[in-house]
Design a protein around this motif. Sequence first.
Motif, mmCIF file in Angstrom:
data_model
loop_
_atom_site.group_PDB
_atom_site.id
_atom_site.type_symbol
_atom_site.label_atom_id
_atom_site.label_comp_id
_atom_site.label_asym_id
_atom_site.label_seq_id
_atom_site.Cartn_x
_atom_site.Cartn_y
_atom_site.Cartn_z
ATOM 1 N N LYS A 1 -4.476 2.946 -5.348
ATOM 2 C CA LYS A 1 -5.733 2.372 -4.868
ATOM 3 C C LYS A 1 -5.488 1.447 -3.670
ATOM 4 O O LYS A 1 -6.250 1.467 -2.696
ATOM 5 C CB LYS A 1 -6.430 1.606 -5.986
ATOM 6 C CG LYS A 1 -7.061 2.493 -7.021
ATOM 7 C CD LYS A 1 -7.708 1.681 -8.122
ATOM 8 C CE LYS A 1 -8.245 2.598 -9.204
ATOM 9 N NZ LYS A 1 -8.825 1.860 -10.327
ATOM 10 N N LEU A 2 -4.446 0.638 -3.745
ATOM 11 C CA LEU A 2 -4.129 -0.261 -2.623
ATOM 12 C C LEU A 2 -3.757 0.531 -1.373
ATOM 13 O O LEU A 2 -4.194 0.215 -0.273
ATOM 14 C CB LEU A 2 -2.997 -1.217 -2.994
ATOM 15 C CG LEU A 2 -3.347 -2.347 -3.947
ATOM 16 C CD1 LEU A 2 -2.097 -3.134 -4.301
ATOM 17 C CD2 LEU A 2 -4.389 -3.271 -3.336
ATOM 18 N N ARG A 3 -2.953 1.562 -1.545
ATOM 19 C CA ARG A 3 -2.546 2.383 -0.394
ATOM 20 C C ARG A 3 -3.741 3.069 0.242
ATOM 21 O O ARG A 3 -3.925 3.043 1.457
ATOM 22 C CB ARG A 3 -1.514 3.407 -0.844
ATOM 23 C CG ARG A 3 -0.825 4.115 0.313
ATOM 24 C CD ARG A 3 -1.230 5.534 0.557
ATOM 25 N NE ARG A 3 -1.334 6.326 -0.638
ATOM 26 C CZ ARG A 3 -2.161 7.351 -0.725
ATOM 27 N NH1 ARG A 3 -2.921 7.692 0.282
ATOM 28 N NH2 ARG A 3 -2.240 8.041 -1.834
ATOM 29 N N ASP A 4 -4.583 3.671 -0.585
ATOM 30 C CA ASP A 4 -5.774 4.342 -0.065
ATOM 31 C C ASP A 4 -6.668 3.361 0.685
ATOM 32 O O ASP A 4 -7.206 3.678 1.745
ATOM 33 C CB ASP A 4 -6.562 5.005 -1.195
ATOM 34 C CG ASP A 4 -5.861 6.229 -1.775
ATOM 35 O OD1 ASP A 4 -4.898 6.741 -1.158
ATOM 36 O OD2 ASP A 4 -6.273 6.669 -2.873
ATOM 37 N N ALA A 5 -6.821 2.169 0.134
ATOM 38 C CA ALA A 5 -7.648 1.147 0.784
ATOM 39 C C ALA A 5 -7.060 0.736 2.123
ATOM 40 O O ALA A 5 -7.794 0.553 3.100
ATOM 41 C CB ALA A 5 -7.792 -0.070 -0.125
ATOM 42 N N PHE B 1 0.810 -1.198 0.000
ATOM 43 C CA PHE B 1 0.000 0.000 0.000
ATOM 44 C C PHE B 1 0.846 1.252 0.000
ATOM 45 O O PHE B 1 0.459 2.264 -0.531
ATOM 46 C CB PHE B 1 -0.925 0.012 1.216
ATOM 47 C CG PHE B 1 -1.837 -1.149 1.247
ATOM 48 C CD1 PHE B 1 -2.704 -1.386 0.207
ATOM 49 C CD2 PHE B 1 -1.808 -2.033 2.296
ATOM 50 C CE1 PHE B 1 -3.547 -2.472 0.225
ATOM 51 C CE2 PHE B 1 -2.639 -3.116 2.318
ATOM 52 C CZ PHE B 1 -3.505 -3.331 1.282
ATOM 53 N N GLY B 2 1.994 1.173 0.600
ATOM 54 C CA GLY B 2 2.850 2.337 0.718
ATOM 55 C C GLY B 2 3.322 2.884 -0.604
ATOM 56 O O GLY B 2 3.475 4.081 -0.765
ATOM 57 N N LEU C 1 -5.168 2.503 4.132
ATOM 58 C CA LEU C 1 -5.350 3.590 5.099
ATOM 59 C C LEU C 1 -6.797 3.683 5.582
ATOM 60 O O LEU C 1 -7.051 4.075 6.721
ATOM 61 C CB LEU C 1 -4.897 4.918 4.488
ATOM 62 C CG LEU C 1 -3.388 5.049 4.299
ATOM 63 C CD1 LEU C 1 -3.051 6.268 3.429
ATOM 64 C CD2 LEU C 1 -2.666 5.122 5.634
ATOM 65 N N LYS C 2 -7.751 3.306 4.735
ATOM 66 C CA LYS C 2 -9.175 3.344 5.093
ATOM 67 C C LYS C 2 -9.674 2.032 5.693
ATOM 68 O O LYS C 2 -10.804 1.958 6.151
ATOM 69 C CB LYS C 2 -10.012 3.662 3.854
ATOM 70 C CG LYS C 2 -9.790 5.039 3.299
ATOM 71 C CD LYS C 2 -10.576 5.225 2.009
ATOM 72 C CE LYS C 2 -10.290 6.557 1.372
ATOM 73 N NZ LYS C 2 -10.917 6.676 0.054
ATOM 74 N N GLY C 3 -8.857 0.980 5.632
ATOM 75 C CA GLY C 3 -9.294 -0.328 6.116
ATOM 76 C C GLY C 3 -10.277 -0.998 5.174
ATOM 77 O O GLY C 3 -11.077 -1.836 5.587
ATOM 78 N N ASP C 4 -10.224 -0.674 3.886
ATOM 79 C CA ASP C 4 -11.158 -1.187 2.883
ATOM 80 C C ASP C 4 -10.598 -2.445 2.214
ATOM 81 O O ASP C 4 -9.821 -2.371 1.260
ATOM 82 C CB ASP C 4 -11.430 -0.107 1.842
ATOM 83 C CG ASP C 4 -12.417 -0.544 0.770
ATOM 84 O OD1 ASP C 4 -12.921 -1.686 0.837
ATOM 85 O OD2 ASP C 4 -12.678 0.277 -0.134
ATOM 86 N N ALA C 5 -11.000 -3.610 2.697
ATOM 87 C CA ALA C 5 -10.500 -4.886 2.180
ATOM 88 C C ALA C 5 -11.058 -5.229 0.806
ATOM 89 O O ALA C 5 -10.493 -6.072 0.102
ATOM 90 C CB ALA C 5 -10.823 -6.003 3.165
#
Length: 170
Positions: free
Chosen positions: A59-63, A14-15, A65-69
């Motif tokens: 998109k992976l990083r944003d997810a 995600f980073g 940070l939001k906890g969106d699996a």
Amino acid sequence: MRRLALIFAFLACFGFALAQGEKGENSAAAGQKKSHAHKAGGMADQGGTKEAVLDMEKKLRDAALKGDASVLQESLANDYHSISAVDGQAHTKDEGVENLKAGKVKYQNIDVSDEDVQVFGPTLAIAHGVADVKGTLNGQDFSGKFHFSRTWMKHNGKWQAIWFQTTKLP
């Protein structure tokens, strides 16, 4: 311990996307990166592959940070594997999705530097960089700096991550 290792693997995943906001380099530096990628075995970017992979990383990083699996569920291939910097063990897509979905892993910050994408064809690319992450797993801090690399493959017109590995930096 296995879950902590998986978290480290995903933190790098995600980073990298955060770095997209830092990619405003001058054209000479960008040209050097492309030249380096070609010398290292990569191909010149044809058809916007680099930008597409950077978008997926974001998109992976944003997810994360939001906890969106749900984004992981869609973006990781079914046969996705990762190797964790913590325990050296392989982990699966299902393990990563479950840890984020259940809130076992939480990210407060992900800062990326030295990011790049090497393009090896219209359906294969490798994203890599350094992620400075602040986060917890089951309430325990796992913050630190990690080098990461993720292999992306385009299948049926859709980019999916197939392999990911992190290494903890001193």
